[in-house]
Design a protein around this motif. Structure first.
Motif, PDB file in Angstrom:
ATOM      1  N   LYS A 161       3.544   0.261   4.372  1.00 31.07           N
ATOM      2  CA  LYS A 161       4.470  -0.614   3.653  1.00 31.07           C
ATOM      3  C   LYS A 161       5.567   0.212   2.992  1.00 31.07           C
ATOM      4  CE  LYS A 161       0.726  -3.845   2.575  1.00 31.07           C
ATOM      5  NZ  LYS A 161      -0.101  -4.444   1.487  1.00 31.07           N
ATOM      6  N   ASN A 162       6.805  -0.283   3.080  1.00 33.15           N
ATOM      7  CA  ASN A 162       7.959   0.366   2.420  1.00 33.15           C
ATOM      8  C   ASN A 162       8.133   1.816   2.861  1.00 33.15           C
ATOM      9  OD1 ASN A 162       8.299  -2.049   0.877  1.00 33.15           O
ATOM     10  ND2 ASN A 162       6.767  -1.304  -0.586  1.00 33.15           N
ATOM     11  N   ASP A 163       7.722   2.119   4.075  1.00 37.26           N
ATOM     12  CA  ASP A 163       7.877   3.488   4.577  1.00 37.26           C
ATOM     13  C   ASP A 163       8.509   3.403   5.966  1.00 37.26           C
ATOM     14  OD1 ASP A 163       7.767   6.127   5.224  1.00 37.26           O
ATOM     15  OD2 ASP A 163       5.690   6.421   4.596  1.00 37.26           O
ATOM     16  N   GLU A 164       9.686   3.985   6.107  1.00 37.08           N
ATOM     17  CA  GLU A 164      10.408   3.884   7.367  1.00 37.08           C
ATOM     18  C   GLU A 164       9.787   4.749   8.470  1.00 37.08           C
ATOM     19  OE1 GLU A 164      14.446   4.831   6.675  1.00 37.08           O
ATOM     20  OE2 GLU A 164      14.826   3.116   5.353  1.00 37.08           O
ATOM     21  N   GLU A 165       9.194   5.882   8.093  1.00 35.97           N
ATOM     22  CA  GLU A 165       8.629   6.792   9.074  1.00 35.97           C
ATOM     23  C   GLU A 165       7.129   6.539   9.246  1.00 35.97           C
ATOM     24  OE1 GLU A 165      10.128   8.950  11.035  1.00 35.97           O
ATOM     25  OE2 GLU A 165      12.106   8.406  10.215  1.00 35.97           O
ATOM     26  N   PRO A 166       6.682   6.203  10.463  1.00 34.26           N
ATOM     27  CA  PRO A 166       5.235   5.994  10.667  1.00 34.26           C
ATOM     28  C   PRO A 166       4.497   7.334  10.694  1.00 34.26           C
ATOM     29  CG  PRO A 166       6.381   5.833  12.760  1.00 34.26           C
ATOM     30  CD  PRO A 166       7.450   5.994  11.702  1.00 34.26           C
ATOM     31  N   MET A 167       3.201   7.266  10.453  1.00 36.41           N
ATOM     32  CA  MET A 167       2.367   8.459  10.569  1.00 36.41           C
ATOM     33  C   MET A 167       1.812   8.505  11.996  1.00 36.41           C
ATOM     34  SD  MET A 167      -0.922   9.721   8.313  1.00 36.41           S
ATOM     35  CE  MET A 167       0.115  10.064   6.887  1.00 36.41           C
ATOM     36  N   ASN A 201      -8.834   7.745  10.220  1.00 39.08           N
ATOM     37  CA  ASN A 201      -9.135   8.914   9.400  1.00 39.08           C
ATOM     38  C   ASN A 201      -8.002   9.155   8.394  1.00 39.08           C
ATOM     39  OD1 ASN A 201     -10.354  11.216   8.433  1.00 39.08           O
ATOM     40  ND2 ASN A 201      -9.665  12.524  10.108  1.00 39.08           N
ATOM     41  N   LEU A 202      -7.994   8.319   7.335  1.00 35.62           N
ATOM     42  CA  LEU A 202      -6.977   8.408   6.284  1.00 35.62           C
ATOM     43  C   LEU A 202      -7.639   8.346   4.910  1.00 35.62           C
ATOM     44  CD1 LEU A 202      -4.307   5.938   7.742  1.00 35.62           C
ATOM     45  CD2 LEU A 202      -4.092   8.432   7.610  1.00 35.62           C
ATOM     46  N   LYS A 203      -6.897   8.733   3.900  1.00 36.48           N
ATOM     47  CA  LYS A 203      -7.384   8.627   2.528  1.00 36.48           C
ATOM     48  C   LYS A 203      -7.426   7.158   2.113  1.00 36.48           C
ATOM     49  CE  LYS A 203      -5.408  13.114   1.179  1.00 36.48           C
ATOM     50  NZ  LYS A 203      -4.452  13.793   0.272  1.00 36.48           N
ATOM     51  N   PHE A 204      -8.250   6.839   1.116  1.00 34.00           N
ATOM     52  CA  PHE A 204      -8.357   5.449   0.654  1.00 34.00           C
ATOM     53  C   PHE A 204      -7.012   4.920   0.169  1.00 34.00           C
ATOM     54  CE2 PHE A 204     -12.878   6.743   0.038  1.00 34.00           C
ATOM     55  CZ  PHE A 204     -13.426   5.828   0.921  1.00 34.00           C
ATOM     56  N   SER A 205      -6.247   5.751  -0.486  1.00 35.16           N
ATOM     57  CA  SER A 205      -4.942   5.329  -0.996  1.00 35.16           C
ATOM     58  C   SER A 205      -3.991   4.996   0.149  1.00 35.16           C
ATOM     59  CB  SER A 205      -4.338   6.433  -1.873  1.00 35.16           C
ATOM     60  OG  SER A 205      -4.217   7.642  -1.150  1.00 35.16           O
ATOM     61  N   GLN A 206      -4.120   5.694   1.282  1.00 36.39           N
ATOM     62  CA  GLN A 206      -3.279   5.412   2.439  1.00 36.39           C
ATOM     63  C   GLN A 206      -3.727   4.151   3.171  1.00 36.39           C
ATOM     64  OE1 GLN A 206      -3.937   9.352   4.191  1.00 36.39           O
ATOM     65  NE2 GLN A 206      -1.729   9.732   4.090  1.00 36.39           N
ATOM     66  N   LEU A 207      -5.035   3.920   3.195  1.00 37.25           N
ATOM     67  CA  LEU A 207      -5.552   2.723   3.867  1.00 37.25           C
ATOM     68  C   LEU A 207      -5.007   1.449   3.227  1.00 37.25           C
ATOM     69  CD1 LEU A 207      -9.304   3.696   4.451  1.00 37.25           C
ATOM     70  CD2 LEU A 207      -7.481   3.630   6.152  1.00 37.25           C
ATOM     71  N   ASP A 208      -4.836   1.469   1.913  1.00 39.97           N
ATOM     72  CA  ASP A 208      -4.325   0.296   1.203  1.00 39.97           C
ATOM     73  C   ASP A 208      -2.873  -0.003   1.557  1.00 39.97           C
ATOM     74  OD1 ASP A 208      -6.711  -0.128  -0.058  1.00 39.97           O
ATOM     75  OD2 ASP A 208      -6.195   1.043  -1.841  1.00 39.97           O
ATOM     76  N   GLN A 209      -2.144   1.001   2.048  1.00 41.84           N
ATOM     77  CA  GLN A 209      -0.723   0.843   2.331  1.00 41.84           C
ATOM     78  C   GLN A 209      -0.425   0.537   3.802  1.00 41.84           C
ATOM     79  OE1 GLN A 209       1.582   0.804  -0.151  1.00 41.84           O
ATOM     80  NE2 GLN A 209      -0.232   0.961  -1.478  1.00 41.84           N
ATOM     81  N   ILE A 210      -1.457   0.462   4.621  1.00 39.16           N
ATOM     82  CA  ILE A 210      -1.227   0.216   6.053  1.00 39.16           C
ATOM     83  C   ILE A 210      -0.698  -1.195   6.279  1.00 39.16           C
ATOM     84  CG2 ILE A 210      -2.363  -0.068   8.300  1.00 39.16           C
ATOM     85  CD1 ILE A 210      -4.223   2.181   7.576  1.00 39.16           C
ATOM     86  N   GLU A 211       0.345  -1.276   7.103  1.00 41.18           N
ATOM     87  CA  GLU A 211       0.925  -2.572   7.470  1.00 41.18           C
ATOM     88  C   GLU A 211       0.549  -2.965   8.891  1.00 41.18           C
ATOM     89  OE1 GLU A 211       5.349  -3.565   8.310  1.00 41.18           O
ATOM     90  OE2 GLU A 211       5.050  -3.889   6.164  1.00 41.18           O
ATOM     91  N   LYS A 212       0.627  -1.994   9.814  1.00 43.35           N
ATOM     92  CA  LYS A 212       0.258  -2.238  11.210  1.00 43.35           C
ATOM     93  C   LYS A 212       0.005  -0.895  11.893  1.00 43.35           C
ATOM     94  CE  LYS A 212       5.070  -2.394  12.804  1.00 43.35           C
ATOM     95  NZ  LYS A 212       6.109  -3.186  13.521  1.00 43.35           N
ATOM     96  N   ALA A 213      -0.518  -0.973  13.110  1.00 36.52           N
ATOM     97  CA  ALA A 213      -0.809   0.256  13.860  1.00 36.52           C
ATOM     98  C   ALA A 213      -0.705  -0.018  15.352  1.00 36.52           C
ATOM     99  CB  ALA A 213      -2.202   0.775  13.517  1.00 36.52           C
TER     100      ALA A 213
END
Length: 360
Positions: A161-167, A201-213
């Motif tokens: 969310k609110n991040d233009e660059e995907p991981m 395989n992400l941190k809990f804080s990152q999991l909350d911010q996921i929008e799609k994959a």
């Protein structure tokens, strides 16, 4: 340690000019070459057993009414000749885990996804079995049958969310179990899939911010792969894709591989029988061994027709059989040279110990 992934990495390294078929052959040669000393030990043990067989049978006949005495005399006989009857089995026990590892690797979803559609010589696909229901990858429609199972790719492209660059290349834990089908799978109707956020395989804080994959989904039965976009819904990622029913196709290149396996296995059996041609054998045992050498290739070949075996696995088995033939011939010549040297040494000793007859 994930031995399957490690073996796949080794195959990738050995795949000259991008050919995984070459990689399979080279890996087979390397593994069999490393086990050469075990093969030598096994053939020496088999040869010794064949040579001692008549004396062993004589002991068994003499003490057949006294099993305890028979066992004692047999142990003394083994000790006298420095022979371990289990020595021939030990190399087989060592080779079995290696065979299982290579077999499971070549049949693994990871290998199928990475190199399954790779051609080699007359083989169209290394993951093809004799009869398969093959679909067309990356066409936006998933070819399925009612009871198909699915696996995810090894990594995902994750958007926050609110991040233009995907991981990119986020690792998926246990990709062969990460994807689940929602509801009943009906060919011709859209298929719904879900994947838990915990599979990433992400941190809990990152999991909350996921929008799609974006995740590659592979049908394990048809080997078809489609890139699907999973949207977040509560604590899971969900996606839907159109499906169509696939038709079963027959692969004559795999049939040819099965025939080559049968031929190379029979050659391997004949090479092993030729090793004992100069050794006295019990007629009944020789006939039983001959029957087994004939029956085994036929039985395994028939099994491979019934049970789906990927072309890559058959390529490994054929390469292994050819190596076995070469190894048997070379070791047999080595053992014959050793026997000739021992015989010459015995003759020299007898000659030295012979009494000289003086002239009168």
């Amino acid at each position: 340690m994930d031995f399957t992934t490690l073996t796949i990495d080794v195959l990738k390294m050995l795949s000259i000019a991008g050919s995984y078929g070459v990689g399979i052959i080279l890996l087979t040669v390397i593994v069999r070459a490393l086990m050469w000393p075990l093969g030598l030990s096994q053939q020496r043990s088999m040869r010794t057993m064949q040579m001692l067989q008549p004396k062993m049978k004589a002991i068994q006949e003499r003490y057949k009414s006294n099993p305890q005495m028979m066992q004692q005399k047999m142990m003394e006989f083994y000790k006298e000749h420095k022979f371990n009857p289990m020595a021939g089995c030990f190399p087989l026990l060592i080779q079995m885990p290696i065979f299982i590892l290579l077999y499971s690797t070549l049949m693994s979803p990871q290998f199928i996804q990475m190199a399954g559609d790779s051609p080699f010589l007359f083989i169209k696909r290394l993951d093809a079995t004799l009869k398969t229901s093959a679909g067309v990858s990356h066409d936006g429609t998933l070819g399925v049958s009612k009871y198909d199972t699915f696996m995810a790719g090894k990594s995902a492209k994750v958007y926050f969310k609110n991040d233009e660059e995907p991981m990119l290349n986020v690792k998926i834990e246990k990709p062969n179990k990460a994807i689940e089908v929602q509801g009943e799978l009906v060919p011709g109707e859209p298929a719904d899939f879900k994947i838990s956020l915990d599979s990433l395989n992400l941190k809990f804080s990152q999991l909350d911010q996921i929008e799609k994959a974006e995740i590659d989904v592979t049908d394990i039965q048809t080997k078809e792969t489609e890139k699907m976009t999973f949207e977040r819904k509560d604590g899971i990622l969900v996606s839907s894709i159109p499906t169509k029913e696939v038709k079963t196709s027959f692969h004559y290149d795999v049939l040819l591989l099965i025939a080559l396996f049968a031929v190379t296995m029979m050659l391997s059996q004949k090479a092993m029988m030729a090793m004992n041609k100069n050794v006295q054998q019990d007629p009944a045992q020789a006939q039983m061994q001959k029957s087994m050498n004939t029956f085994m290739p036929i039985m395994l070949t028939f099994t491979f027709v019934i049970i789906p075996i990927p072309a890559g696995v058959l390529l490994y088995l054929i390469s292994s059989n050819i190596f076995q033939v070469i190894q048997t011939v070379i070791i047999n010549k080595q053992l014959e040279a050793e026997d000739a040297k021992k015989a010459a040494k015995v003759d020299d000793v007898d000659l030295a110990n012979a009494k000289k007859i003086e002239e009168k």
